[in-house]
Design a protein around this motif. Structure first.
Motif, PDB file in Angstrom:
ATOM      1  N   THR A  94       9.137  12.865  37.440  1.00 28.32           N
ATOM      2  CA  THR A  94       8.201  11.852  37.011  1.00 28.32           C
ATOM      3  C   THR A  94       8.243  10.603  38.026  1.00 28.32           C
ATOM      4  O   THR A  94       9.112  10.319  38.204  1.00 28.32           O
ATOM      5  N   ILE A  95       7.110   9.727  37.747  1.00 28.29           N
ATOM      6  CA  ILE A  95       6.992   8.924  38.461  1.00 28.29           C
ATOM      7  C   ILE A  95       6.702   7.561  37.597  1.00 28.29           C
ATOM      8  O   ILE A  95       5.658   7.633  36.750  1.00 28.29           O
ATOM      9  N   LYS A  96       7.385   6.471  37.763  1.00 29.89           N
ATOM     10  CA  LYS A  96       7.225   5.632  36.775  1.00 29.89           C
ATOM     11  C   LYS A  96       6.338   4.517  37.277  1.00 29.89           C
ATOM     12  O   LYS A  96       5.757   4.511  38.474  1.00 29.89           O
ATOM     13  N   ASP A  97       5.830   3.439  36.467  1.00 29.69           N
ATOM     14  CA  ASP A  97       4.583   2.730  36.742  1.00 29.69           C
ATOM     15  C   ASP A  97       5.183   1.572  37.894  1.00 29.69           C
ATOM     16  O   ASP A  97       4.211   0.773  37.992  1.00 29.69           O
ATOM     17  N   THR A  98       6.389   1.793  38.222  1.00 28.17           N
ATOM     18  CA  THR A  98       6.734   0.746  39.210  1.00 28.17           C
ATOM     19  C   THR A  98       6.206   1.216  40.743  1.00 28.17           C
ATOM     20  O   THR A  98       6.244   0.487  41.627  1.00 28.17           O
ATOM     21  N   CYS A  99       5.607   2.222  40.646  1.00 29.01           N
ATOM     22  CA  CYS A  99       5.342   2.816  41.989  1.00 29.01           C
ATOM     23  C   CYS A  99       4.325   1.788  42.655  1.00 29.01           C
ATOM     24  O   CYS A  99       3.442   1.291  41.961  1.00 29.01           O
ATOM     25  N   LEU A 100       4.608   1.684  43.860  1.00 29.19           N
ATOM     26  CA  LEU A 100       3.778   0.659  44.720  1.00 29.19           C
ATOM     27  C   LEU A 100       2.295   0.683  44.643  1.00 29.19           C
ATOM     28  O   LEU A 100       1.521  -0.076  44.382  1.00 29.19           O
ATOM     29  N   THR A 101       1.727   1.990  44.551  1.00 30.71           N
ATOM     30  CA  THR A 101       0.329   2.129  44.732  1.00 30.71           C
ATOM     31  C   THR A 101      -0.269   1.812  43.559  1.00 30.71           C
ATOM     32  O   THR A 101      -1.387   1.412  43.466  1.00 30.71           O
ATOM     33  N   TYR A 102       0.269   1.727  42.366  1.00 35.68           N
ATOM     34  CA  TYR A 102      -0.326   1.202  41.111  1.00 35.68           C
ATOM     35  C   TYR A 102      -0.264  -0.438  41.232  1.00 35.68           C
ATOM     36  O   TYR A 102      -1.010  -0.807  40.328  1.00 35.68           O
ATOM     37  N   LYS A 103       0.345  -1.054  42.096  1.00 37.18           N
ATOM     38  CA  LYS A 103       0.251  -2.359  42.347  1.00 37.18           C
ATOM     39  C   LYS A 103      -0.680  -2.445  43.443  1.00 37.18           C
ATOM     40  O   LYS A 103      -0.699  -3.780  43.901  1.00 37.18           O
ATOM     41  N   GLY A 104      -1.379  -1.687  43.979  1.00 33.84           N
ATOM     42  CA  GLY A 104      -2.440  -1.926  45.060  1.00 33.84           C
ATOM     43  C   GLY A 104      -1.464  -1.771  46.527  1.00 33.84           C
ATOM     44  O   GLY A 104      -2.189  -2.340  47.511  1.00 33.84           O
ATOM     45  N   VAL A 105      -0.408  -1.509  46.623  1.00 36.87           N
ATOM     46  CA  VAL A 105       0.298  -1.416  48.052  1.00 36.87           C
ATOM     47  C   VAL A 105       0.272   0.277  48.313  1.00 36.87           C
ATOM     48  O   VAL A 105       0.828   1.118  47.729  1.00 36.87           O
ATOM     49  N   GLU A 106      -0.166   0.211  49.686  1.00 38.22           N
ATOM     50  CA  GLU A 106      -0.067   1.585  50.175  1.00 38.22           C
ATOM     51  C   GLU A 106       1.274   2.203  50.423  1.00 38.22           C
ATOM     52  O   GLU A 106       2.083   1.570  50.921  1.00 38.22           O
ATOM     53  N   CYS A 107       1.401   3.402  50.002  1.00 37.70           N
ATOM     54  CA  CYS A 107       2.832   4.223  50.181  1.00 37.70           C
ATOM     55  C   CYS A 107       2.437   5.472  50.075  1.00 37.70           C
ATOM     56  O   CYS A 107       1.852   5.796  49.111  1.00 37.70           O
ATOM     57  N   ARG A 108       3.152   6.257  50.982  1.00 35.48           N
ATOM     58  CA  ARG A 108       3.146   7.884  50.609  1.00 35.48           C
ATOM     59  C   ARG A 108       4.577   8.342  50.851  1.00 35.48           C
ATOM     60  O   ARG A 108       4.628   9.630  51.256  1.00 35.48           O
ATOM     61  N   SER A 109       5.458   7.658  50.947  1.00 38.75           N
ATOM     62  CA  SER A 109       6.604   8.218  51.279  1.00 38.75           C
ATOM     63  C   SER A 109       7.397   9.364  50.704  1.00 38.75           C
ATOM     64  O   SER A 109       7.846  10.288  51.127  1.00 38.75           O
ATOM     65  N   CYS A 110       6.905   9.727  49.395  1.00 40.61           N
ATOM     66  CA  CYS A 110       7.321  10.759  48.427  1.00 40.61           C
ATOM     67  C   CYS A 110       6.437  12.019  48.979  1.00 40.61           C
ATOM     68  O   CYS A 110       7.244  12.885  49.193  1.00 40.61           O
ATOM     69  N   SER A 111       5.124  11.842  49.165  1.00 40.82           N
ATOM     70  CA  SER A 111       4.614  12.904  49.464  1.00 40.82           C
ATOM     71  C   SER A 111       4.868  13.410  51.185  1.00 40.82           C
ATOM     72  O   SER A 111       4.775  14.630  51.377  1.00 40.82           O
ATOM     73  N   ASP A 112       5.204  12.548  52.017  1.00 46.38           N
ATOM     74  CA  ASP A 112       5.500  12.786  53.424  1.00 46.38           C
ATOM     75  C   ASP A 112       6.682  13.826  53.550  1.00 46.38           C
ATOM     76  O   ASP A 112       6.963  14.746  54.355  1.00 46.38           O
ATOM     77  N   VAL A 113       7.626  13.893  52.367  1.00 49.07           N
ATOM     78  CA  VAL A 113       9.029  14.841  52.482  1.00 49.07           C
ATOM     79  C   VAL A 113       8.918  15.792  51.603  1.00 49.07           C
ATOM     80  O   VAL A 113       9.650  16.806  51.418  1.00 49.07           O
ATOM     81  N   CYS A 114       7.601  16.043  50.651  1.00 51.63           N
ATOM     82  CA  CYS A 114       7.352  17.234  49.741  1.00 51.63           C
ATOM     83  C   CYS A 114       6.996  18.556  50.555  1.00 51.63           C
ATOM     84  O   CYS A 114       5.843  18.360  50.927  1.00 51.63           O
ATOM     85  N   ASP A 115       8.033  19.313  50.959  1.00 51.85           N
ATOM     86  CA  ASP A 115       7.597  20.568  51.699  1.00 51.85           C
ATOM     87  C   ASP A 115       6.643  21.400  50.650  1.00 51.85           C
ATOM     88  O   ASP A 115       5.962  22.165  51.229  1.00 51.85           O
ATOM     89  N   THR A 116       6.437  21.429  49.327  1.00 49.78           N
ATOM     90  CA  THR A 116       5.912  22.208  48.297  1.00 49.78           C
ATOM     91  C   THR A 116       4.494  21.727  48.092  1.00 49.78           C
ATOM     92  O   THR A 116       3.637  22.381  47.490  1.00 49.78           O
ATOM     93  N   ARG A 117       4.193  20.348  48.666  1.00 49.35           N
ATOM     94  CA  ARG A 117       3.032  19.617  48.525  1.00 49.35           C
ATOM     95  C   ARG A 117       2.664  19.644  46.821  1.00 49.35           C
ATOM     96  O   ARG A 117       1.329  19.708  46.557  1.00 49.35           O
TER      97      ARG A 117
END
Ligand code: SF4
Ligand code: SF4
Ligand code: SF4
Length: 161
Positions: A94-117
């Motif tokens: 689950t992803i909490k609302d502290t995720c940077l993208t919800y605050k307008g900050v670019e970040c994709r660190s989680c998807s970069d490492v997800c092998d199953t997409r």
């Protein structure tokens, strides 16, 4: 006179809060059955099993991911694990609302490492792309947890095992 050894024993075997290992047959009663021998901890080459609450083995995704090698189960002298042919666990992120993208900050660190997409980012005009999930593809490996710079990702048990 207070028997401190007995008191310690009672405290240490009370229901401990642990992040279960893969293929555990009975999550609810795991701490009643595990002898805390530590064989699984030593067997895990990824070093994601730690001495958790009460001395029971627990997965710590801040240290890395589970690669589903089955070594922990192979080295356990008790009958605590299910067959390797079965699904290792019923858990997804689950992803909490502290995720940077919800605050307008670019970040994709989680998807970069997800092998199953299981995590993808959809471009939306005029907005920072936010994570989209396909939780059916999430293996619960935990690889996305430690790279998140704001600890926004948690693991949630979704099954009854
Ligand atoms: S399956 Fe392998 S990587 Fe995963 S917790 Fe067990 S020993 Fe570690
Ligand atoms: S837990 Fe593993 S499979 Fe699930 S979203 Fe994270 S990296 Fe992808
Ligand atoms: S790594 Fe964390 S902050 Fe970055 S997009 Fe994923 S959940 Fe959000």
């Amino acid at each position: 006179m207070v028997d401190t050894r007995r008191r310690f024993f009672l405290r240490s075997t009370a229901k401990a809060k642990v992040q279960p290992l893969p293929w555990i047959a009975d999550r609810d009663n795991f701490t009643d059955q595990c002898t805390r021998c530590g064989d699984c901890i030593r067997a895990c080459e990824e070093q994601v099993i730690v001495n958790g609450d009460g001395g029971f083995p627990s997965i710590d995704f801040s240290k890395g991911e589970c690669i589903f090698c089955y070594a922990c189960a192979d080295h356990c002298p008790e009958k605590l694990f299910r067959s390797e042919n079965e699904k290792p666990w019923e858990q997804v992120i689950t992803i909490k609302d502290t995720c940077l993208t919800y605050k307008g900050v670019e970040c994709r660190s989680c998807s970069d490492v997800c092998d199953t997409r299981a995590i993808r980012f959809q471009l939306t005009q005029g907005q920072v792309a936010q994570p989209q999930f396909n939780l059916q593809d999430c293996s619960g490996c935990g690889a996305c947890i430690s790279p998140c710079p704001v600890n926004a990702i948690a693991m949630e048990n979704t099954g009854n095992e």
